[in-house]
Structures are given as C-alpha cells and as structure tokens.
Design a protein around this motif. Sequence first.
Motif, PDB file in Angstrom:
ATOM      1  N   ALA A  54     -14.310 -57.132   8.601  1.00  0.00           N
ATOM      2  CA  ALA A  54     -12.962 -56.629   8.884  1.00  0.00           C
ATOM      3  C   ALA A  54     -12.558 -56.891  10.328  1.00  0.00           C
ATOM      4  O   ALA A  54     -11.400 -57.240  10.607  1.00  0.00           O
ATOM      5  N   LEU A  55     -13.497 -56.725  11.275  1.00  0.00           N
ATOM      6  CA  LEU A  55     -13.197 -56.994  12.679  1.00  0.00           C
ATOM      7  C   LEU A  55     -12.849 -58.455  12.902  1.00  0.00           C
ATOM      8  O   LEU A  55     -11.877 -58.782  13.604  1.00  0.00           O
ATOM      9  N   VAL A  67      -4.910 -65.147   7.267  1.00  0.00           N
ATOM     10  CA  VAL A  67      -6.268 -64.678   6.973  1.00  0.00           C
ATOM     11  C   VAL A  67      -6.310 -63.946   5.638  1.00  0.00           C
ATOM     12  O   VAL A  67      -5.386 -63.208   5.279  1.00  0.00           O
ATOM     13  N   GLY A  68      -7.402 -64.148   4.916  1.00  0.00           N
ATOM     14  CA  GLY A  68      -7.668 -63.393   3.705  1.00  0.00           C
ATOM     15  C   GLY A  68      -9.091 -62.863   3.720  1.00  0.00           C
ATOM     16  O   GLY A  68      -9.947 -63.394   4.431  1.00  0.00           O
ATOM     17  N   VAL A  69      -9.343 -61.813   2.944  1.00  0.00           N
ATOM     18  CA  VAL A  69     -10.688 -61.260   2.799  1.00  0.00           C
ATOM     19  C   VAL A  69     -10.974 -61.093   1.309  1.00  0.00           C
ATOM     20  O   VAL A  69     -10.249 -60.390   0.604  1.00  0.00           O
ATOM     21  N   LEU A  70     -12.033 -61.759   0.844  1.00  0.00           N
ATOM     22  CA  LEU A  70     -12.491 -61.616  -0.534  1.00  0.00           C
ATOM     23  C   LEU A  70     -13.712 -60.694  -0.515  1.00  0.00           C
ATOM     24  O   LEU A  70     -14.740 -61.034   0.065  1.00  0.00           O
ATOM     25  N   ASP A  71     -13.575 -59.549  -1.140  1.00  0.00           N
ATOM     26  CA  ASP A  71     -14.650 -58.558  -1.175  1.00  0.00           C
ATOM     27  C   ASP A  71     -15.584 -58.898  -2.334  1.00  0.00           C
ATOM     28  O   ASP A  71     -15.314 -58.572  -3.488  1.00  0.00           O
ATOM     29  N   ALA A  72     -16.700 -59.578  -2.015  1.00  0.00           N
ATOM     30  CA  ALA A  72     -17.651 -59.988  -3.046  1.00  0.00           C
ATOM     31  C   ALA A  72     -18.727 -58.946  -3.306  1.00  0.00           C
ATOM     32  O   ALA A  72     -19.623 -59.181  -4.123  1.00  0.00           O
ATOM     33  N   ILE A 107      -5.961 -59.338   0.805  1.00  0.00           N
ATOM     34  CA  ILE A 107      -7.224 -58.721   0.417  1.00  0.00           C
ATOM     35  C   ILE A 107      -7.348 -58.661  -1.095  1.00  0.00           C
ATOM     36  O   ILE A 107      -6.404 -58.297  -1.791  1.00  0.00           O
ATOM     37  N   MET A 108      -8.526 -59.053  -1.589  1.00  0.00           N
ATOM     38  CA  MET A 108      -8.833 -58.858  -3.004  1.00  0.00           C
ATOM     39  C   MET A 108     -10.198 -58.213  -3.131  1.00  0.00           C
ATOM     40  O   MET A 108     -11.180 -58.663  -2.536  1.00  0.00           O
ATOM     41  N   ILE A 149     -15.537 -63.951   3.307  1.00  0.00           N
ATOM     42  CA  ILE A 149     -16.189 -63.433   2.109  1.00  0.00           C
ATOM     43  C   ILE A 149     -17.170 -62.341   2.531  1.00  0.00           C
ATOM     44  O   ILE A 149     -18.164 -62.615   3.208  1.00  0.00           O
ATOM     45  N   ASP A 150     -16.883 -61.104   2.152  1.00  0.00           N
ATOM     46  CA  ASP A 150     -17.786 -59.984   2.435  1.00  0.00           C
ATOM     47  C   ASP A 150     -18.808 -59.921   1.305  1.00  0.00           C
ATOM     48  O   ASP A 150     -18.511 -59.452   0.207  1.00  0.00           O
ATOM     49  N   MET A 151     -20.019 -60.419   1.566  1.00  0.00           N
ATOM     50  CA  MET A 151     -21.031 -60.531   0.518  1.00  0.00           C
ATOM     51  C   MET A 151     -21.885 -59.269   0.431  1.00  0.00           C
ATOM     52  O   MET A 151     -22.029 -58.549   1.422  1.00  0.00           O
ATOM     53  N   PRO A 152     -22.465 -59.013  -0.727  1.00  0.00           N
ATOM     54  CA  PRO A 152     -23.377 -57.865  -0.839  1.00  0.00           C
ATOM     55  C   PRO A 152     -24.652 -58.144  -0.062  1.00  0.00           C
ATOM     56  O   PRO A 152     -24.964 -59.295   0.257  1.00  0.00           O
TER      57      PRO A 152
END
Length: 279
Positions: A54-55, A67-72, A107-108, A149-152
């Motif tokens: 996020a930062l 900018v986009g963020v895909l919450d994986a 954001i998704m 991509i925010d990965m687990p």
Amino acid sequence: MSESCNHDCASCSQNCADRKPESFRVAPHPMSRIKRVIGVMSGKGGVGKSFVTALLASEMKRRGHSVGVLDADITGPSIPKLFGVKGPAEGDQNGIYPVTSDSGIDIMSLNLLLDKETDPVIWRGALITGTVTQFWKDVIWADEEYLFIDMPPGTGDVTLTVFQSLPLSGIVVVATPQDLVKMIVSKAVKMAQMMNVPVLGFVENMSYLKCPDCGKQIDLFGPSRAQEVPQAFGIDTAVRLPLDPVRAAACDEGRVECIREDALEPLIKKLEALPQKAG
C-alpha cells in the motif's frame, strides 16, 4: 520432427528437438493496459507485506503514475481495509471494474466481492489460484503504469501462479529483523531466481521503534539485518521502516494513502527506472 507434424505442441506427446516449452502465461483483459507488474512477497506472514504494498502504491500515485493493486491474498485480504474502500465491485458485459481509492488507485480484492468482508473464504487451492488469474484476465485494469500484486505469505500455490502466469517486472521482498529472517528471505529469493524474476529490493519492516521522548531508536526485534541479508543474496536496494503506532492507527482507519515514508525513496527510484514490459 515428424513429417506429419502440425506444429501443435500442446496436443503432441513426442519429445522432439523442435518442441516448444509449455507456457503458463495468462493474457490480461483485452481492455487492460498494464505497463509494469510488481510482486510484493514475504517468506512468512505478519511482516507487513500488505502495508508495504500500500505504501509503494500510494507513493507512486503521488508522483503522478497510474497505479493499481491486485490483492492476491485470497484467504486473508487486507488491501481494501488499508485504503478504506468498500465493495461491491461492479461489472458489465465487458468485465469487472476495480474499486477506486480516494487518491485514484484501482483496487481489486476478494473482499470487494463478498457480501460481508468478515466472511471467511474456505476454498481449496485450485479455486484460490483460479481467482487470482481471474483478477488478472477478467478485471479491466484500464491504464496502469504500475500494478502491484500483494501476494500471500510463503512460496505456495498462489505465489507460483503469479510467477508463472503474470509478466512480473520484479518482486519486492518484505521481512522483519528476527534471527530467522535470512532463512525466510532465502526461500523467496531462490524462488524468484528459479523463475527468472528480478528481486528489486528488500524492505525490513518494523525495523525499529523511535522513542517519542528522546528520539532513540529501539531495536524491538533484535539488531537490523537490512545490510547483511541483501548482501548475502545480491540485492542492491534495501530500506528500513519503523514500527510506528500512529501509522498503524492510520492503516486501521483506512488512511494508508496519507502516510509518507521517505525511507522508501531508493526503492521508488528503482521502480521508476523499470522498462515497460507488461501487456
């Protein structure tokens, strides 16, 4: 190669010299225009990977980038909470549209599709990995210079799917200063090397606490490894982020876009220098 070869390697069982390697790459939505894809990963949970994602996204947006963020992180999504966005995400015959934050970040996340954001996601691996690829190919990422991509945590199914299916420009590895960090980072870095994905930087989160009275830095989780660990793996960009109760409260209130972190400057410059190679 046989004289009767139809050049369709996918339907052929022969192991000839001209056989092409199988590709797992998934095409993005036809209406998407994505220039760079940055994965943010960690070897274990609880290190602040989503916070760092996020930062980075917020700072790139402040600098004028789309900018986009895909919450994986399908079973533990936290990106919507950090940005203070709510669902449901909308769609039409063309596809699914991401939800936009206050500053304009697309954001998704699965939490934007659930009836209640507190509902647990009790799915098996194939369904989880399929959702990640759907967020790539069914969501209309209209014009993203940077898609984070925010990965687990870990190196499991979802992480492997992201590495194989998406055109990663590189990854950022997040860890904390404990003794076992070297082993944890080693797993993430070795996976990136096996998949031929560059490691763009190392972020040591919760690296220290600054005393509000005297300003002294307190190493709550042991001495910093922000120099030792990157050197061990040939990572040339490393930054330290503090443990800050004020910033933690801002995240809880969905105001992560208000946080400025000057320590990220070397990594931000690295991201801005990346060539456009995604689709």
